[in-house]
Design a protein around this motif. Sequence first.
Motif, PDB file in Angstrom:
ATOM      1  N   ARG A   1       1.334   4.126  12.624  1.00  0.00           N
ATOM      2  CA  ARG A   1       0.544   3.053  12.023  1.00  0.00           C
ATOM      3  C   ARG A   1      -0.901   3.064  12.506  1.00  0.00           C
ATOM      4  O   ARG A   1      -1.825   2.849  11.735  1.00  0.00           O
ATOM      5  CB  ARG A   1       1.206   1.707  12.362  1.00  0.00           C
TER       6      ARG A   1
ATOM      7  N   ARG B   1      -2.200  -4.729  11.234  1.00  0.00           N
ATOM      8  CA  ARG B   1      -1.475  -3.611  11.864  1.00  0.00           C
ATOM      9  C   ARG B   1      -1.352  -3.822  13.368  1.00  0.00           C
ATOM     10  O   ARG B   1      -0.312  -3.532  13.962  1.00  0.00           O
ATOM     11  CB  ARG B   1      -2.178  -2.290  11.551  1.00  0.00           C
TER      12      ARG B   1
ATOM     13  N   ASP C   1       1.234   2.563  -4.064  1.00  0.00           N
ATOM     14  CA  ASP C   1       1.164   2.742  -2.609  1.00  0.00           C
ATOM     15  C   ASP C   1       2.575   2.864  -2.057  1.00  0.00           C
ATOM     16  O   ASP C   1       3.332   1.908  -2.037  1.00  0.00           O
ATOM     17  CB  ASP C   1       0.435   1.567  -1.965  1.00  0.00           C
ATOM     18  N   GLU C   2       2.932   4.049  -1.619  1.00  0.00           N
ATOM     19  CA  GLU C   2       4.279   4.304  -1.124  1.00  0.00           C
ATOM     20  C   GLU C   2       4.364   4.268   0.391  1.00  0.00           C
ATOM     21  O   GLU C   2       5.393   4.615   0.958  1.00  0.00           O
ATOM     22  CB  GLU C   2       4.764   5.655  -1.654  1.00  0.00           C
ATOM     23  N   ARG C   3       3.292   3.861   1.054  1.00  0.00           N
ATOM     24  CA  ARG C   3       3.321   3.770   2.507  1.00  0.00           C
ATOM     25  C   ARG C   3       4.231   2.616   2.929  1.00  0.00           C
ATOM     26  O   ARG C   3       4.470   1.687   2.165  1.00  0.00           O
ATOM     27  CB  ARG C   3       1.921   3.507   3.057  1.00  0.00           C
ATOM     28  N   PRO C   4       4.730   2.647   4.169  1.00  0.00           N
ATOM     29  CA  PRO C   4       5.510   1.504   4.674  1.00  0.00           C
ATOM     30  C   PRO C   4       4.677   0.225   4.631  1.00  0.00           C
ATOM     31  O   PRO C   4       3.444   0.266   4.709  1.00  0.00           O
ATOM     32  CB  PRO C   4       5.827   1.913   6.112  1.00  0.00           C
ATOM     33  N   TRP C   5       5.341  -0.898   4.548  1.00  0.00           N
ATOM     34  CA  TRP C   5       4.649  -2.173   4.361  1.00  0.00           C
ATOM     35  C   TRP C   5       3.628  -2.462   5.452  1.00  0.00           C
ATOM     36  O   TRP C   5       2.562  -2.992   5.185  1.00  0.00           O
ATOM     37  CB  TRP C   5       5.653  -3.323   4.253  1.00  0.00           C
ATOM     38  N   SER C   6       3.928  -2.107   6.701  1.00  0.00           N
ATOM     39  CA  SER C   6       3.016  -2.442   7.791  1.00  0.00           C
ATOM     40  C   SER C   6       1.763  -1.564   7.798  1.00  0.00           C
ATOM     41  O   SER C   6       0.776  -1.900   8.433  1.00  0.00           O
ATOM     42  CB  SER C   6       3.723  -2.326   9.138  1.00  0.00           C
ATOM     43  N   HIS C   7       1.777  -0.461   7.072  1.00  0.00           N
ATOM     44  CA  HIS C   7       0.622   0.423   7.000  1.00  0.00           C
ATOM     45  C   HIS C   7      -0.388  -0.067   5.965  1.00  0.00           C
ATOM     46  O   HIS C   7      -1.503   0.432   5.918  1.00  0.00           O
ATOM     47  CB  HIS C   7       1.055   1.845   6.637  1.00  0.00           C
ATOM     48  N   ARG C   8      -0.002  -1.017   5.140  1.00  0.00           N
ATOM     49  CA  ARG C   8      -0.877  -1.513   4.077  1.00  0.00           C
ATOM     50  C   ARG C   8      -1.795  -2.636   4.547  1.00  0.00           C
ATOM     51  O   ARG C   8      -2.708  -3.023   3.852  1.00  0.00           O
ATOM     52  CB  ARG C   8      -0.032  -2.013   2.908  1.00  0.00           C
TER      53      ARG C   8
ATOM     54  N   ALA D   1      -1.696  -1.034  -5.714  1.00  0.00           N
ATOM     55  CA  ALA D   1      -0.603  -1.597  -4.924  1.00  0.00           C
ATOM     56  C   ALA D   1       0.750  -1.075  -5.404  1.00  0.00           C
ATOM     57  O   ALA D   1       1.669  -0.892  -4.614  1.00  0.00           O
ATOM     58  CB  ALA D   1      -0.635  -3.116  -4.984  1.00  0.00           C
TER      59      ALA D   1
END
Length: 151
Positions: free
Chosen positions: A73, A25, A12-19, A9
């Motif tokens: 996304r 999503r 994880d540098e993805r945008p928050w909604s991609h997690r 976690a």
Amino acid sequence: MTQHVKTTADSDERPWSHRFGPLGRTAVTLLAGAGAAFVGTLAHRMGAAVNIPYGLLLAFLIVALSTYCARARQGVTGLALHLIVSSAVAWGLALFGGPGGDTLVVAGFSTPTTFFSQHAGYIWLYGVILIQVAMLVLPASWFRIPAPKGE
């Protein structure tokens, strides 16, 4: 002294909604589509009375950014969901109006007025669909968000 162990976690540098998982999503995509159409409907007539349609440009920018995020996304499925929801909200507000039956999307006039004052409603309603369909044919590589290392 304690050391912080780096977890997945943390990296994880993805945008928050991609997690989120698939349902999360999807929920974000649906809410974003509805929100973009609602805000765009409220903004699309700004400047139309003086023939400077900055409200239309702002509304289209909001929809385009939200559509970009939906496709990034969830791919084409996310874009399709976004298109359905945003179109339904924009057209629903146009057909059924706002609180108390007020008209939120005005189209056509019987008295002479500026071009954008007469046509901003039509441009908005059809433009919402057109922008998203145009983003559907763009290359998929433009919408890729790199996965975190280790996945």
